[in-house]
Design a protein around this motif. Structure first.
Motif, PDB file in Angstrom:
ATOM      1  N   SER A  19       9.355 108.149  34.330  1.00 47.95           N
ATOM      2  CA  SER A  19       8.219 107.251  34.604  1.00 47.95           C
ATOM      3  C   SER A  19       6.853 107.538  34.389  1.00 47.95           C
ATOM      4  CB  SER A  19       8.262 106.581  35.921  1.00 47.95           C
ATOM      5  OG  SER A  19       8.025 107.485  36.878  1.00 47.95           O
ATOM      6  N   PRO A  29      13.777 112.000  37.198  1.00 52.11           N
ATOM      7  CA  PRO A  29      12.893 111.348  37.686  1.00 52.11           C
ATOM      8  C   PRO A  29      11.475 111.434  37.316  1.00 52.11           C
ATOM      9  CG  PRO A  29      13.642 113.541  38.550  1.00 52.11           C
ATOM     10  CD  PRO A  29      14.556 112.992  37.498  1.00 52.11           C
ATOM     11  N   GLY A  59      11.141 103.469  38.869  1.00 45.40           N
ATOM     12  CA  GLY A  59      11.467 103.477  40.177  1.00 45.40           C
ATOM     13  C   GLY A  59      11.856 104.824  40.816  1.00 45.40           C
ATOM     14  N   SER A  60      12.170 104.783  42.345  1.00 46.10           N
ATOM     15  CA  SER A  60      12.326 106.119  43.111  1.00 46.10           C
ATOM     16  C   SER A  60      13.688 106.688  42.539  1.00 46.10           C
ATOM     17  CB  SER A  60      12.400 105.647  44.560  1.00 46.10           C
ATOM     18  OG  SER A  60      13.511 104.865  44.590  1.00 46.10           O
ATOM     19  N   LEU A  61      13.779 107.925  42.903  1.00 51.26           N
ATOM     20  CA  LEU A  61      14.975 108.664  42.682  1.00 51.26           C
ATOM     21  C   LEU A  61      16.391 108.083  42.867  1.00 51.26           C
ATOM     22  CD1 LEU A  61      16.685 110.931  41.439  1.00 51.26           C
ATOM     23  CD2 LEU A  61      15.985 112.224  43.566  1.00 51.26           C
ATOM     24  N   SER A  85      17.178 115.652  41.931  1.00 51.68           N
ATOM     25  CA  SER A  85      17.753 114.722  40.898  1.00 51.68           C
ATOM     26  C   SER A  85      19.361 115.438  40.749  1.00 51.68           C
ATOM     27  CB  SER A  85      17.402 114.612  39.607  1.00 51.68           C
ATOM     28  OG  SER A  85      17.098 115.815  38.923  1.00 51.68           O
ATOM     29  N   GLU A 141      18.990 102.648  54.119  1.00 51.29           N
ATOM     30  CA  GLU A 141      17.800 102.152  53.502  1.00 51.29           C
ATOM     31  C   GLU A 141      17.255 100.920  53.868  1.00 51.29           C
ATOM     32  OE1 GLU A 141      18.403 103.157  49.138  1.00 51.29           O
ATOM     33  OE2 GLU A 141      18.602 105.192  49.702  1.00 51.29           O
TER      34      GLU A 141
END
Ligand code: GDP
Length: 375
Positions: free
Chosen positions: A139, A136, A170-172, A204, A328
């Motif tokens: 980035s 995570p 991106g997100s986890l 994570s 989601e």
């Protein structure tokens, strides 16, 4: 004709410059070699274990472009069909043709040295290994896991190993989805051992745990804080804890740590699998104890398969992914609707000023959302 005079206005003949056109690219364009692969070509290439095509397919999975995503989904659907067809005749259960291993531990515990040691042992005994990462922080740190080319040098050149750094953006949740899909592609390409590496920082691990069969926690002996900032929940998730760097002066300390962790684990409730987590020592550097790790994983597979838990866990993970994906999608569909975000702002003010209760405000918004959908 007049003799040319020496003047600054004279045009001098230049020298030939190299072509600005990439001749190789032009040749490829003309020959049609540039054309993107069809879904069938991708699937065939992956099944044949073509690493270039596998890498390209993973790039599609990781892409956020809509058309790439669509193609990636079609490729994955085909790969899943292949897996399903292989299962026919095997008492309705999917054969565990692969083992997915999650590996975690704080930075510096020796994860990459360990993966290299275990990985070389496995490829040396005829396995095909894929190493993936969930990071995570990548980035921000530009890829602290697997991003550094000097890590796992031996595995990186091993024809039976495939190392793929963590998707960097991106997100986890997004990274986890991509990793799950990458696992399917790698398995279709014939990789029978999948390792998913992550750093011991919290969320994570939960993501990795939700996509692997076996979860391994690497720890250090006598590193101050006994739990090294690793949360109790992560220790509870572990199917095995290996105290790494049990070499040289550290052997004794590692032995003590082993006893401490074994005692600590006795206080935890027995996991759903019924498997009692193994606590051992190893040295990724001297490769001492690395066989024990593999033996432990084999024992775990035999035990959980005999209890039906192995398949149950995979099915449960798939069910969980289904529910999460629905949740989601619903959430983003709701919040991305223009009139909803507009109304939400207005209702927030009303809720804060006590004009309307939060429950009524939520109901009003949801009615509006579902009402609009039906019309
Ligand atoms: P990671 O950050 O968890 O991936 O850790 P690395 O594999 O990069 O290892 C961090 C450092 O510890 C490196 O200098 C390794 O050489 C060293 N190291 C890794 N495993 C061992 C081990 O078993 N024994 C000893 N003495 N050092 C190790």
């Amino acid at each position: 004709m007049n003799k040319p005079t020496k003047s600054a206005l004279n045009v001098m003949l230049g020298i030939d410059q190299p072509s600005q056109i990439n001749e190789e690219a032009v040749r490829k364009l003309r020959s049609g070699r540039h054309k993107t692969l069809s879904v069938e070509e991708f699937v065939r290439g992956i099944r044949e274990g073509n690493r270039t095509i596998l890498s390209k397919a993973i790039t599609l999975v990781e892409s956020s472009l809509h058309q790439h995503q669509q193609k990636a989904q079609e490729i994955i659907a085909e790969c899943l069909k292949i897996r399903q067809s292989l299962a026919i005749g095997v008492s309705g259960q999917l054969p565990a043709s692969s083992i997915r291993i999650g590996i975690t531990g704080v930075p510096g515990v020796g994860k990459s040295t360990f993966i290299e040691a275990l990985g070389k042992y496995l490829t040396g005994s005829g396995h095909k290994l894929a190493v993936l990462a969930i990071d995570p922080s990548s980035s921000r740190s530009k890829g602290s896991i697997l991003g550094d080319k000097t890590r796992m040098e031996e595995l990186a050149t091993d024809p039976n190993a495939f190392i793929r750094p963590s998707p960097s953006a991106g997100s986890l949740g997004g990274v986890a989805r991509k990793t799950r899909e990458t696992i399917i592609l790698c398995e279709t390409a014939g990789f029978d051992v999948i390792m998913v590496e992550t750093v011991g920082v919290g969320q994570s691990e939960i993501a990795v745990h939700s996509m692997v069969d076996f979860f391994l926690l690497l720890m250090l002996a006598g590193a101050g804080d006994e739990l090294q900032g690793i949360k109790r929940g992560i220790i509870e998730m572990a199917d095995a804890i290996f105290i790494n760097k049990a070499d040289g002066d550290n052997i004794e300390k590692a032995g003590l740590a082993k006893t401490e962790y074994s005692n600590a684990l006795h206080l935890f409730p027995l996991p759903e699998s019924g498997w009692i987590p193994v606590v051992e020592t190893c040295s990724a550097k001297t490769r001492e104890g690395i066989f024990t790790v593999w033996d432990t994983i084999q024992d775990f597979c035999a035990y959980t398969t005999s209890k039906g838990y192995f398949t149950h866990r995979r099915m449960d993970q798939d069910r969980q992914v289904l529910i999460e994906t629905i949740e989601e999608s619903l959430k983003s569909s709701f919040y991305n609707r223009k009139e909803i975000s507009h109304e939400l702002k207005r209702l927030e003010v009303e809720v804060i000023s006590g004009k309307i209760s939060p429950y009524l405000a939520a109901k009003e918004l949801l009615d509006r959302y579902f009402g609009n959908r039906d019309s």
